[in-house]
Enzyme design. Structure first.
Site, PDB file in Angstrom:
ATOM      1  N   ARG A   8       0.838  -1.196   0.000  1.00 40.32           N
ATOM      2  CA  ARG A   8       0.000   0.000   0.000  1.00 40.32           C
ATOM      3  C   ARG A   8       0.874   1.247   0.000  1.00 40.32           C
ATOM      4  NH1 ARG A   8      -1.124   3.851   3.108  1.00 40.32           N
ATOM      5  NH2 ARG A   8       0.019   2.970   4.852  1.00 40.32           N
ATOM      6  N   VAL A   9       0.464   2.228  -0.771  1.00 44.85           N
ATOM      7  CA  VAL A   9       1.012   3.578  -0.684  1.00 44.85           C
ATOM      8  C   VAL A   9      -0.170   4.511  -0.492  1.00 44.85           C
ATOM      9  CG1 VAL A   9       3.148   3.179  -1.995  1.00 44.85           C
ATOM     10  CG2 VAL A   9       1.056   3.815  -3.201  1.00 44.85           C
ATOM     11  N   SER A  10       0.106   5.717  -0.014  1.00 45.10           N
ATOM     12  CA  SER A  10      -0.976   6.622   0.358  1.00 45.10           C
ATOM     13  C   SER A  10      -1.592   7.391  -0.803  1.00 45.10           C
ATOM     14  CB  SER A  10      -0.481   7.616   1.411  1.00 45.10           C
ATOM     15  OG  SER A  10      -0.076   6.926   2.562  1.00 45.10           O
ATOM     16  N   THR A  11      -0.801   7.694  -1.827  1.00 43.40           N
ATOM     17  CA  THR A  11      -1.331   8.514  -2.912  1.00 43.40           C
ATOM     18  C   THR A  11      -1.039   7.880  -4.264  1.00 43.40           C
ATOM     19  OG1 THR A  11       0.698   9.833  -3.091  1.00 43.40           O
ATOM     20  CG2 THR A  11      -0.985  10.642  -1.581  1.00 43.40           C
ATOM     21  N   GLN A  14       2.552   7.898  -5.750  1.00 40.53           N
ATOM     22  CA  GLN A  14       3.624   7.127  -5.119  1.00 40.53           C
ATOM     23  C   GLN A  14       3.762   5.778  -5.821  1.00 40.53           C
ATOM     24  OE1 GLN A  14       2.074   7.385  -1.045  1.00 40.53           O
ATOM     25  NE2 GLN A  14       3.938   8.465  -0.478  1.00 40.53           N
TER      26      GLN A  14
END
Length: 186
Positions: A8-11, A14
């Site tokens: 998972r990445v936040s945006t 990314q």
């Protein structure tokens, strides 16, 4: 017994590639990934899918604990749900697993550290914004999504998946933009 990776990445801007490569190198047969904030579990459909898929003796693998979540309660709930299914959670960096009691305690402490780190980041961000406002330099955050494009494509009759591809975002973000418009109109 399956090793299932979760990245998972936040945006959306990314990159997931380092996590995906690491999970593959650790022998994960299945890897699910998403680009969404880890602050809460809301909107994290891939994580929900992974947890639903887990069977007895399966292992959920993440590269770092903050990829699983940034809130201690969420992390502990995720670990608990995995354990209810008879599965284990393994964090690669630092290497910790819930296969033993010590691992569960270490994950609890790491979860608290991740939550504290998130609070520090938000506090530093607030301080920076306050300084920029005081210096009359603050312009606000730039919108990451092209709301007009999303609405235009929706009016043209495209579905959420097609809109998401063209706008470079997730379906969930498309739904949020469209729902926000409906909420503001009422």
């Amino acid at each position: 017994m399956a090793r299932i990776g979760y990245a998972r990445v936040s945006t959306i801007d990314q990159d997931l590639q380092l996590q995906l490569d690491r999970l593959r190198s650790e022998g994960c047969e299945i890897i699910r990934s998403e680009k969404v904030s880890g602050g809460t579990r809301e909107g994290r459909a891939e994580l929900a899918t992974v947890i639903e898929f887990l069977r007895r003796d399966d292992e959920l693998v993440v590269t770092r604990l903050d990829r699983l979540g940034r809130d201690t309660r969420d992390v502990l709930n995720i670990v608990h749900e995995c354990q209810q299914r008879g599965a284990f959670v393994t964090v690669l960096d630092p290497h910790v697993s819930t296969r033993g009691e010590v691992g569960h305690v270490v994950l609890t402490v790491l979860g608290m550290v991740a939550q504290m780190e998130r609070r520090f980041i938000k506090e530093r961000q607030r301080e920076g914004i306050a300084r920029a406002k005081a210096a009359l330099m603050y312009k606000g955050g730039s919108p990451r999504l092209d709301h007009k494009l999303i609405h235009k494509l929706h009016i043209e009759g495209l579905g959420a998946s097609a809109i998401a591809r063209q706008a470079g975002c997730s379906r969930m973000q498309v739904y949020r933009v469209l729902a926000k418009t409906v909420a503001t109109a009422t």
